[in-house]
Design an enzyme around this catalytic site. Structure first.
Site, PDB file in Angstrom:
ATOM      1  N   TYR A 112       0.817  -1.216   0.000  1.00  0.00           N
ATOM      2  CA  TYR A 112       0.000   0.000   0.000  1.00  0.00           C
ATOM      3  C   TYR A 112       0.850   1.266   0.000  1.00  0.00           C
ATOM      4  CZ  TYR A 112      -4.534  -2.236   0.415  1.00  0.00           C
ATOM      5  OH  TYR A 112      -5.667  -2.950   0.148  1.00  0.00           O
ATOM      6  N   GLU A 208       5.414 -29.342  15.331  1.00  0.00           N
ATOM      7  CA  GLU A 208       4.805 -28.843  14.105  1.00  0.00           C
ATOM      8  C   GLU A 208       3.659 -27.878  14.351  1.00  0.00           C
ATOM      9  OE1 GLU A 208       2.654 -30.701  10.097  1.00  0.00           O
ATOM     10  OE2 GLU A 208       3.994 -31.941  11.302  1.00  0.00           O
ATOM     11  N   ASP A 260       4.634 -34.549  12.131  1.00  0.00           N
ATOM     12  CA  ASP A 260       3.731 -35.615  11.715  1.00  0.00           C
ATOM     13  C   ASP A 260       4.435 -36.640  10.837  1.00  0.00           C
ATOM     14  OD1 ASP A 260       1.622 -34.481  13.078  1.00  0.00           O
ATOM     15  OD2 ASP A 260       0.703 -33.571  11.306  1.00  0.00           O
TER      16      ASP A 260
END
Length: 380
Positions: A112, A208, A260
């Site tokens: 912006y 994680e 995981d």
């Protein structure tokens, strides 16, 4: 006894103006090149390091991904390149303005700040955020400067708690007194912003997801095992990776990753350890080649006696991604990693760390992680 880490003097912040002055000089160099070319009647150009897969390679000696020497030349007086040339110089100018004013802004804020209609035309400098983001990366690699050195930051994603006290923008933060939410890791973690005051930790455990991190925090794992706990809301953002890198190298703390059991978990570990292809130009300041994968592992379904109710079947995309990861140069010649991924494919399912909750709400903090650390049972 917990190790009392002596904070090296180099961990103290260098004067902000030295780092900023160096960045300003590099930005001025871009402008000087335009002036020199104009005076000589030549077409001004920029040589932008190529951020493509073909210009990335794995440095076996350094043990991380790095960029090659290929460059893309961007000319001002080329109709196909003039706008991107202008945008590159505009981003550099915006960063110069931020540094000179000793202010920072978000990536969105910079968009912006620079977005406007070019005088005398109906042309916008940037039509959308997606048009601005790659130009910011172009400026980073051209100047060989961290985005944070350009005073631009991303949103905070990640938290930390544990045996460390630091100073953040002049405020002393004791990470043993951060409550249930922990210390929110900022995007800019450079020595000019964050200095390490005291550290009694013996290692860092990076998990994680926030849900698993909260279990470790609530169970005060960091206190029982003298460590620092971090998470990055999935793939850790640059601020988390950079802070892990700094704590590992400046404080000598080993980094263990509890992720995981799926291709995404493997990939997150790969990014922490070797760096990412997209940010190969930052690997030397983010990659941690000595990071270790603590789990969850493909063999844990049997070893931990988990039930069929916690398995998640692999998709075709999972299988394809797993095979790709097997071929990564840093995994291809490691038998333990080949066995790990082959077992995942043989199982035909993946597992989240949260699956260990089916054993007991605190099984992961009271049994799984302590036993893995005690037995030095990890993948490298």
């Amino acid at each position: 006894m917990p190790r009392k880490t002596k904070i090296p003097e180099t961990a103290a912040a260098a004067p902000r103006d030295e780092r900023d002055q160096r960045t300003l000089e590099r930005i001025a160099g871009l402008a000087d090149h335009v002036i020199t070319a104009a005076r000589a009647g030549r077409d001004p150009f920029l040589d932008i390091p190529s951020r493509t897969l073909s210009n990335v390679h794995y440095n076996r000696k350094k043990r991380f991904i790095e960029m090659g020497n290929a460059r893309n030349r961007r000319h001002l007086f080329n109709l196909a390149q003039a706008k991107s040339y202008m945008q590159t110089m505009l981003v550099a100018s915006g960063c110069k303005r931020l540094i000179e004013q000793s202010k920072t802004t978000s990536i969105r804020g910079l968009f912006y700040l620079l977005k406007h209609t070019i005088e005398g035309t109906r042309e916008e400098t940037f039509a959308a955020q997606e048009e601005c983001d790659p130009v910011i990366e172009d400026v980073e690699v051209t100047l060989n400067a961290l985005r944070e050195e350009l005073h631009v930051y991303a949103s905070n994603r990640g938290a930390m708690v544990g045996e460390i006290t630091l100073r953040d923008s002049g405020d002393e933060i004791d990470c043993t007194r951060m409550g249930s939410g922990g210390y929110s890791i900022p995007s800019i973690v450079e020595p000019s912003v964050i200095q390490f005051i005291k550290c009694n930790a013996e290692f860092i455990l990076h998990v994680e997801k926030d849900t698993v991190w909260r279990r470790f925090n609530e169970d005060k794992f960091w206190r029982k095992h003298k460590c620092i706990l971090t998470h990055g809301m999935g793939q850790p953002p640059r601020g988390v990776r950079r802070l892990l890198h700094r704590m590992h190298h400046e404080l000598g703390l080993p980094v263990y990753c509890l992720l995981d059991n799926d291709p995404w978990g493997y990939y997150i570990y790969s990014v922490i350890k070797q760096g990412s292809i997209n940010l190969a130009y930052e690997s030397q300041r983010m990659a941690i080649p000595d990071a270790r994968f603590l789990g969850l592992r493909s063999f844990d379904f049997e070893r931990c006696g988990l039930s069929d109710s916690v398995i998640i079947n692999l998709t075709d995309t999972d299988r394809k991604r797993a095979k790709q990861i097997m071929e990564y140069p840093w995994f291809a010649h490691k038998k333990a990693w080949q066995d790990e991924i082959k077992k995942l494919l043989e199982n035909g399912f993946k597992l989240e760390v949260e699956a260990l909750i089916s054993k007991d709400i605190s099984y992961v903090t009271e049994v799984y992680a302590p036993q893995r650390l005690r037995d030095r049972d990890w993948l490298d």
